[in-house]
Scaffold this active site. Sequence first.
Site, PDB file in Angstrom:
ATOM      1  N   THR A 186     -57.462  48.561  18.331  1.00  0.00           N
ATOM      2  CA  THR A 186     -57.447  47.599  16.989  1.00  0.00           C
ATOM      3  C   THR A 186     -56.097  46.912  16.845  1.00  0.00           C
ATOM      4  OG1 THR A 186     -57.768  48.396  15.038  1.00  0.00           O
ATOM      5  CG2 THR A 186     -59.524  47.584  16.287  1.00  0.00           C
ATOM      6  N   GLU A 331     -64.278  47.572  17.000  1.00  0.00           N
ATOM      7  CA  GLU A 331     -65.336  48.618  15.929  1.00  0.00           C
ATOM      8  C   GLU A 331     -66.883  48.268  16.681  1.00  0.00           C
ATOM      9  OE1 GLU A 331     -62.874  47.278  14.454  1.00  0.00           O
ATOM     10  OE2 GLU A 331     -61.807  48.793  13.108  1.00  0.00           O
ATOM     11  N   LYS A 442     -58.154  34.557  -4.637  1.00  0.00           N
ATOM     12  CA  LYS A 442     -59.462  34.335  -5.811  1.00  0.00           C
ATOM     13  C   LYS A 442     -58.468  33.607  -7.055  1.00  0.00           C
ATOM     14  CE  LYS A 442     -62.499  38.638  -7.414  1.00  0.00           C
ATOM     15  NZ  LYS A 442     -62.784  39.367  -8.009  1.00  0.00           N
ATOM     16  N   TRP A 447     -64.036  32.759  -6.064  1.00  0.00           N
ATOM     17  CA  TRP A 447     -63.144  33.273  -4.911  1.00  0.00           C
ATOM     18  C   TRP A 447     -63.436  31.724  -4.275  1.00  0.00           C
ATOM     19  CZ3 TRP A 447     -66.283  38.186  -2.278  1.00  0.00           C
ATOM     20  CH2 TRP A 447     -65.753  39.494  -2.956  1.00  0.00           C
TER      21      TRP A 447
HETATM   22  P1  AMP Z   1     -61.154  42.664  16.152  1.00  0.00           P
HETATM   23  O1  AMP Z   1     -61.603  43.992  15.976  1.00  0.00           O
HETATM   24  O2  AMP Z   1     -59.078  42.663  16.320  1.00  0.00           O
HETATM   25  O3  AMP Z   1     -61.437  41.753  17.090  1.00  0.00           O
HETATM   26  O4  AMP Z   1     -60.985  41.826  14.682  1.00  0.00           O
HETATM   27  C1  AMP Z   1     -62.491  41.297  14.297  1.00  0.00           C
HETATM   28  C2  AMP Z   1     -62.555  40.553  12.789  1.00  0.00           C
HETATM   29  O5  AMP Z   1     -62.644  39.344  13.028  1.00  0.00           O
HETATM   30  C3  AMP Z   1     -63.377  40.971  11.967  1.00  0.00           C
HETATM   31  O6  AMP Z   1     -63.935  41.524  11.599  1.00  0.00           O
HETATM   32  C4  AMP Z   1     -63.182  39.152  11.860  1.00  0.00           C
HETATM   33  O7  AMP Z   1     -63.093  39.400  10.717  1.00  0.00           O
HETATM   34  C5  AMP Z   1     -62.807  39.038  12.402  1.00  0.00           C
HETATM   35  N1  AMP Z   1     -63.892  37.553  13.351  1.00  0.00           N
HETATM   36  C6  AMP Z   1     -64.878  37.922  14.261  1.00  0.00           C
HETATM   37  N2  AMP Z   1     -65.416  36.766  14.596  1.00  0.00           N
HETATM   38  C7  AMP Z   1     -65.671  36.454  13.651  1.00  0.00           C
HETATM   39  C8  AMP Z   1     -65.894  34.689  13.582  1.00  0.00           C
HETATM   40  N3  AMP Z   1     -67.422  34.763  14.526  1.00  0.00           N
HETATM   41  N4  AMP Z   1     -66.087  34.238  12.442  1.00  0.00           N
HETATM   42  C9  AMP Z   1     -64.894  34.309  11.967  1.00  0.00           C
HETATM   43  N5  AMP Z   1     -64.574  36.263  11.744  1.00  0.00           N
HETATM   44  C10 AMP Z   1     -64.412  36.796  12.987  1.00  0.00           C
END
Ligand code: AMP
Length: 545
Positions: A186, A331, A442, A447
């Site tokens: 990540t 993940e 906040k 929120w």
């Molecule tokens: P990554 O592991 O870098 O792909 O990041 C994952 C994160 O991307 C998630 O925990 C979310 O915060 C964000 N994310 C993924 N898909 C979406 C979505 N459709 N809408 C909002 N946030 C998203």
Amino acid sequence: MLGLMQNQPLLISMLLAFAERHHGDGEIVSRRVEGDIHRYTYRDLAGRARQLANTLDKSGLGQGDRVATLAWNGYRHLELYFGVTGSGRVVHTLNPRLHPEQLVWIINHAEDAVLCFDMSFLPLIQAVHAKCPTVKTWVALCDADKLPEGSGIPNLVSYEAWIGGASDQYVWPQFDENSAAGLCYTSGTTGNPKGALYSHRSTVLHAYGGALPDAMNRSARDSMMPGVPMFPVNAWGLPYGAALTGCKLVFPGPAMDGKSLYELMEAEGVTMAAGVPTIWQMLLAHVQGGKLKFSTLTRTVIGGSACPPAMIDTFREDFGVDVLHAWGMTETSPLGSVSTLKNKHLKLPAAQQMAIRVKQGRAICGVDMRIVGDDGQEQPWDGKTYGDLQVRGPWVMASYFKGQSPLVTDQNGVRWFPTGDVATIDADGYMQITDRSKDVIKSGGEWISSIDIENIAMAHPAIAMAACIGMPHPKWDERPIVAVVTKPGAEVTREELLKFYEGRTAKWQIPDDVVFVEAIPLGATGKMLKTKLRELLKDYKLPTS
Ligand code: AMP
């Protein structure tokens, strides 16, 4: 008593064997780094993946050894996906957009034994190779005669020379389906990056899950373009999912601008594409600018960050293209949820259907989700109550590579992965992300969803991109401001944009200010980097009245 069915392990090689046998002439089209278009078939892919497997066996790589890739979307990268995993090694996809020092850290942490890279990354490899002692072989993804002289990289070989002499006859080994297959770190905005280590079983099940009609609805009739690069989360598992259905695959290579994507889509009859909102924004700008139409595209999967409702609307109303809004994480392999309607929604008025489509959607069978409060108690599914989103399932990570397990255990002993996202879930099971927990604003104990604030700004015709962050406030703790990038040639004033919020959200949620910026900082996978934006605006002061 056990069932009496064949106990065949779920291995990635099975997907390739299926695609070769049942869709042997299915096309795989790639725009190469060199700029030309390359085309071959699943049959060719399988043969060359076997050559690669023989090469890896000969080079003495053991089971589970890591073969890293630093490459765009294309056929050689695809061969690595299948040849490395199928022969029992782990394909480790590196993100070339990371800082070189971060890449070095990741390569060393993963102990990559081989690193295969596109020629466009040669200068990067020249800069980092000396700091990567575990890498014994450097493979340039090019023809033998394109290998540069005097690169200074020891043990450098061209991919074609490397696999070229090997036989294309190979019997894919059978092993435990829980064996490691893929590794992806990540981006790690805080602390060191962390590795998700996918197994064959998780990858194959994820490919099945992603093909379901209420997920991506993939079939052999599709021509699929992964607009998401092959370095984050196995391009969302699309290449494996393609082999599972035998659909045509179209790889855009490094040319990810709107014009190149559009032309390739039209030329190759792409019916389905997938990518993060920023990519589709470029595509839409090109198509709208040139008054063009999509002649074959029926749907596009958008995820990775919140898809602005205005984008879903434009694709649908102006171009007849369905947006499948999806949520997932590195993940979670990544597919967790997709927003598709249920039977009972079909008769709803368009606006109500739209209100469902903009959510991050329903869990795909295999993934379970829940939201919990600060006390760890599950929150109601009423579409209003926020909670920390937790997920579980056979393609959700249990533990980081060489790291800790982040899982939490509930009162029934069930283990959940805490996503770090804050979400609501409605009575029909549709999940909606309001924020990353660290981005939540906040104000006066209430929120405010930064995603909601951004979505409204994005619905304004002059706004190309918007990012909402909280700013310290003496009375309310925090108040939202929205940083915006305007579309080329478009104009809007601070006052006009603030007025635009009226009636679209509660008064107290309207941002206190609009900051016009040249660009919103983007991270390595094209997502907005709010940490960087906060840094850029560190001297910013909220207006006093
Ligand atoms: P990554 O592991 O870098 O792909 O990041 C994952 C994160 O991307 C998630 O925990 C979310 O915060 C964000 N994310 C993924 N898909 C979406 C979505 N459709 N809408 C909002 N946030 C998203």
